[in-house]
Design a protein around this motif. Structure first.
Motif, short mmCIF file in Angstrom:
data_model
loop_
_atom_site.label_atom_id
_atom_site.label_comp_id
_atom_site.label_asym_id
_atom_site.label_seq_id
_atom_site.Cartn_x
_atom_site.Cartn_y
_atom_site.Cartn_z
N LYS A 93 -10.32 25.55 19.80
CA LYS A 93 -10.62 24.06 18.66
C LYS A 93 -9.00 24.35 17.71
O LYS A 93 -8.23 24.70 17.45
N ASN A 94 -9.45 23.38 17.28
CA ASN A 94 -8.31 22.32 16.65
C ASN A 94 -8.79 22.32 14.60
O ASN A 94 -9.32 21.68 14.63
N ASN A 95 -8.42 23.40 14.20
CA ASN A 95 -8.02 23.76 13.28
C ASN A 95 -7.71 22.41 12.05
O ASN A 95 -8.21 23.10 11.15
N TYR A 100 -9.26 17.55 7.94
CA TYR A 100 -9.33 15.75 7.99
C TYR A 100 -11.30 16.06 8.66
O TYR A 100 -10.88 14.54 9.68
N PRO A 101 -11.90 16.18 8.59
CA PRO A 101 -13.28 15.93 9.00
C PRO A 101 -13.95 15.21 9.39
O PRO A 101 -14.69 14.46 10.73
N ASN A 102 -13.22 13.90 8.71
CA ASN A 102 -13.41 12.71 8.63
C ASN A 102 -13.32 11.45 9.67
O ASN A 102 -13.07 10.15 9.87
N ILE A 106 -8.29 12.58 14.76
CA ILE A 106 -8.14 14.03 14.97
C ILE A 106 -9.28 14.43 15.61
O ILE A 106 -10.56 14.59 15.10
N ALA A 107 -8.94 14.83 16.37
CA ALA A 107 -9.97 15.58 17.63
C ALA A 107 -10.04 16.95 17.70
O ALA A 107 -9.83 17.35 16.72
N GLU A 108 -11.58 17.36 17.99
CA GLU A 108 -12.07 18.52 17.10
C GLU A 108 -11.83 20.15 18.26
O GLU A 108 -11.28 21.36 17.62
#
Length: 230
Positions: A93-95, A100-102, A106-108
């Motif tokens: 997981k990329n915390n 920056y959820p949107n 930035i990958a998950e």
């Protein structure tokens, strides 16, 4: 009314069940020891002699690596020692995505590749697997932008005895300097640094799970008895 004969039969049945359970546990027993960059597993293989274990593990190597000849560094049947070099890939997981959820850039998840060695020492009815991470493999873009040093820091953070605070501080100092150059404000930089420990804990745990899964796959191969006539 229950007779003494019936009681004795039930007791014998119970003892038989307990014996079978204990035998199963002993036959499949394993124990792990964690060191900084390696995990050692010791496995019992009751009913399997040294040659059988050696042959089954070699079969596992042939099935799980693209070219067994390329990865095997030592294959000493008399001594009962096998050494294999390979590459494993870990996705976790990329915390940072939570900050920056949107942001579609930035990958998950994050994927890292590592060089490793697997050393197997075999005796009658038992064997030991020592799985050691050698180094991390920087992706092509890291080499392109001369960021190999960052991946050296990432590799240094990995510790199967627990992520260490002093290493977190070293990594965060590097990260803070990097983010300053990108003109990121102090509060956002702190949020990023607060994620370092969870990220590296997830990475270390994912690696440990991957290593133990590999060992258990080898164990399954050793335990398997062919019933084919071929």
């Amino acid at each position: 009314m229950i007779t003494s004969t019936e009681i004795n039969k039930e007791m014998k049945k119970l003892i038989t069940i307990i014996t079978l359970i204990l035998t199963s546990i002993t036959a499949n027993a394993q124990e792990y020891t964690n060191q900084t960059k390696s995990i050692t597993g010791i496995f019992q293989a009751e009913g399997k002699n040294k040659d059988e274990i050696f042959e089954n593990i070699n079969k596992w190597i042939a099935l799980n690596y693209n070219s067994a000849q390329d990865v095997i560094q030592m294959n000493d049947k008399d001594g009962g020692n096998i050494i294999v070099k390979g590459i494993n890939s870990i996705t976790y997981k990329n915390n940072i995505k939570e900050l920056y959820p949107n942001n579609k850039f930035i990958a998950e998840t994050i994927t890292n590749k590592f060089n490793h060695t697997i050393e197997v020492n075999i005796k009658e009815n038992k064997y030991r697997i020592i799985y050691t991470l050698s180094d991390i493999i920087p992706p092509a873009e890291a080499t392109q932008y001369s960021m190999e040093g960052q991946f050296d820091l990432i590799f240094d953070m990995i510790d199967f005895t627990g992520v260490k605070e002093d290493k977190i501080e070293v990594y965060n100092a590097y990260l803070d300097n990097l983010l300053k150059k990108g003109l990121m404000g102090k509060k956002k930089r702190q949020k990023m640094k607060d994620l370092s420990k969870p990220i590296f804990t997830d990475l270390t745990n994912s690696l440990e799970d991957n290593i133990k899964a590999t060992m258990l796959s080898i164990k399954e191969s050793v335990s398997t008895t062919s019933t084919s006539d071929w």
